[in-house]
Write a protein that holds these residues in place. Structure first.
Motif, PDB file in Angstrom:
ATOM      1  N   GLN A  88       9.430 -29.455  -2.072  1.00 32.40           N
ATOM      2  CA  GLN A  88       9.131 -28.240  -2.797  1.00 32.40           C
ATOM      3  C   GLN A  88       9.684 -27.134  -2.242  1.00 32.40           C
ATOM      4  OE1 GLN A  88       4.999 -27.127  -2.834  1.00 32.40           O
ATOM      5  NE2 GLN A  88       4.387 -28.948  -3.650  1.00 32.40           N
ATOM      6  N   GLU A  90      12.955 -24.454  -2.063  1.00 31.27           N
ATOM      7  CA  GLU A  90      14.109 -23.860  -2.790  1.00 31.27           C
ATOM      8  C   GLU A  90      15.467 -24.875  -2.976  1.00 31.27           C
ATOM      9  OE1 GLU A  90      15.806 -19.791  -4.559  1.00 31.27           O
ATOM     10  OE2 GLU A  90      15.494 -20.097  -2.503  1.00 31.27           O
ATOM     11  N   ASP A  92      16.014 -27.718  -2.040  1.00 32.42           N
ATOM     12  CA  ASP A  92      16.021 -28.983  -2.653  1.00 32.42           C
ATOM     13  C   ASP A  92      16.081 -28.930  -4.183  1.00 32.42           C
ATOM     14  OD1 ASP A  92      15.592 -30.679  -0.224  1.00 32.42           O
ATOM     15  OD2 ASP A  92      13.164 -30.219  -0.303  1.00 32.42           O
ATOM     16  N   ARG A  93      15.440 -27.875  -4.606  1.00 32.79           N
ATOM     17  CA  ARG A  93      15.587 -27.905  -6.300  1.00 32.79           C
ATOM     18  C   ARG A  93      16.825 -27.493  -6.763  1.00 32.79           C
ATOM     19  NH1 ARG A  93      11.104 -23.476  -6.935  1.00 32.79           N
ATOM     20  NH2 ARG A  93      11.274 -23.353  -4.741  1.00 32.79           N
ATOM     21  N   TYR A 104      13.270 -29.856 -12.727  1.00 30.72           N
ATOM     22  CA  TYR A 104      12.573 -30.289 -11.508  1.00 30.72           C
ATOM     23  C   TYR A 104      11.297 -30.040 -11.663  1.00 30.72           C
ATOM     24  CZ  TYR A 104      12.774 -30.884  -6.399  1.00 30.72           C
ATOM     25  OH  TYR A 104      12.616 -31.218  -5.033  1.00 30.72           O
ATOM     26  N   MET A 106       7.604 -30.389  -9.519  1.00 33.15           N
ATOM     27  CA  MET A 106       7.191 -30.758  -8.321  1.00 33.15           C
ATOM     28  C   MET A 106       5.651 -31.207  -8.133  1.00 33.15           C
ATOM     29  SD  MET A 106       8.374 -27.288  -6.084  1.00 33.15           S
ATOM     30  CE  MET A 106       7.733 -25.962  -7.752  1.00 33.15           C
ATOM     31  N   VAL A 194      11.486 -22.442 -13.830  1.00 32.34           N
ATOM     32  CA  VAL A 194      12.477 -22.919 -13.112  1.00 32.34           C
ATOM     33  C   VAL A 194      13.051 -21.857 -12.175  1.00 32.34           C
ATOM     34  CG1 VAL A 194      13.585 -24.013 -14.912  1.00 32.34           C
ATOM     35  CG2 VAL A 194      14.183 -21.814 -14.768  1.00 32.34           C
TER      36      VAL A 194
END
Length: 236
Positions: A88, A90, A92-93, A104, A106, A194
């Motif tokens: 989760q 940021e 990673d997103r 994306y 979660m 997003v």
């Protein structure tokens, strides 16, 4: 639904069998065909052999992790990719979008919302242009709106669905400044949540693909504090 009639499956690459089966069940209720894989290498093989309609991709896969699978899929095709992950952060997103993901989601997640996002992406990437124009051009950059193909100096560009949508929006009105919120709406018309910086990520990737200098861009211009615009000079 046109995408269901096409018969291509949604590929679900998920290491947790219960989660994968749950996602498949909700998609199949909506008429989608599905294929399920619990291994990254196997998922890549299935994607090559079956040309999926869309890929739902977990990051914690054995064989090849989701990052590698996403990068490989995007290098080889423009298939829409939805990352489904418990990660989760940021960063990673942002990394997911940078590698070419179109969305994306979660964990924990709502299966109904995931299906809605799948449908939204397919509407966005497969919708027909409303205007009578079938082609947009800007110097050597050309969009064929009927075939959904972008070329630069007659060389086909490997754009993700989101990159194509972003480029189409900018090319629809050269010189106009599009605020980030407008571009987010174009990319995610159903209001999916997003990361704010996703527009910047897509613009950065798009600039690379069209040969626009990221330090001193001359095609996609940054308008500080507002958003982006396509330079007017080369418009035709």
């Amino acid at each position: 639904m046109e995408w269901v009639k096409r018969g291509a499956p949604v590929l679900i690459a998920e290491d947790d069998q219960k989660t994968g089966t749950l996602v498949a069940a909700y998609l199949e209720r909506e008429g989608f065909r599905t294929r399920l894989s619990h291994d990254g290498r196997e998922a890549l093989d299935m994607a090559r052999s079956e040309t999926p309609l869309l890929v739902i991709l977990d990051l914690m896969l054995p064989g090849a992790d989701g990052w590698e699978v996403c990068q490989t899929l995007r290098r080889d095709s423009d298939v829409p990719i939805v990352i489904l992950s418990a990660r989760q952060e940021e960063l990673d997103r942002i990394l997911g979008f940078t590698l070419g993901a179109d969305d994306y989601v979660m964990k924990p997640f709502s299966p109904r919302e995931l299906v809605a996002r799948v449908k939204a992406i397919l509407r966005r990437t497969r919708s027909q242009p409303l205007a009578s124009k079938t082609r947009l051009s800007h110097g050597g950059l050309v969009l064929d709106l009927e075939k959904r193909v972008a070329t630069l100096n007659n060389r086909r560009l490997a754009l993700t669905p989101s990159e194509y949508c972003l480029l189409k929006t900018l090319m629809s009105s050269p010189g106009r400044v599009f605020e980030r919120t407008e571009l987010l709406t174009a990319l995610y018309p159903d209001g999916e949540a997003v990361v704010d910086r996703v527009v910047d990520v897509h613009v950065g990737k798009l600039r690379q693909k069209i040969g626009d200098d990221p330090v001193r861009p001359s095609i996609i211009l940054t308008v500080r504090g507002m958003g982006y615009q396509l330079a007017e000079a080369a418009a035709t």
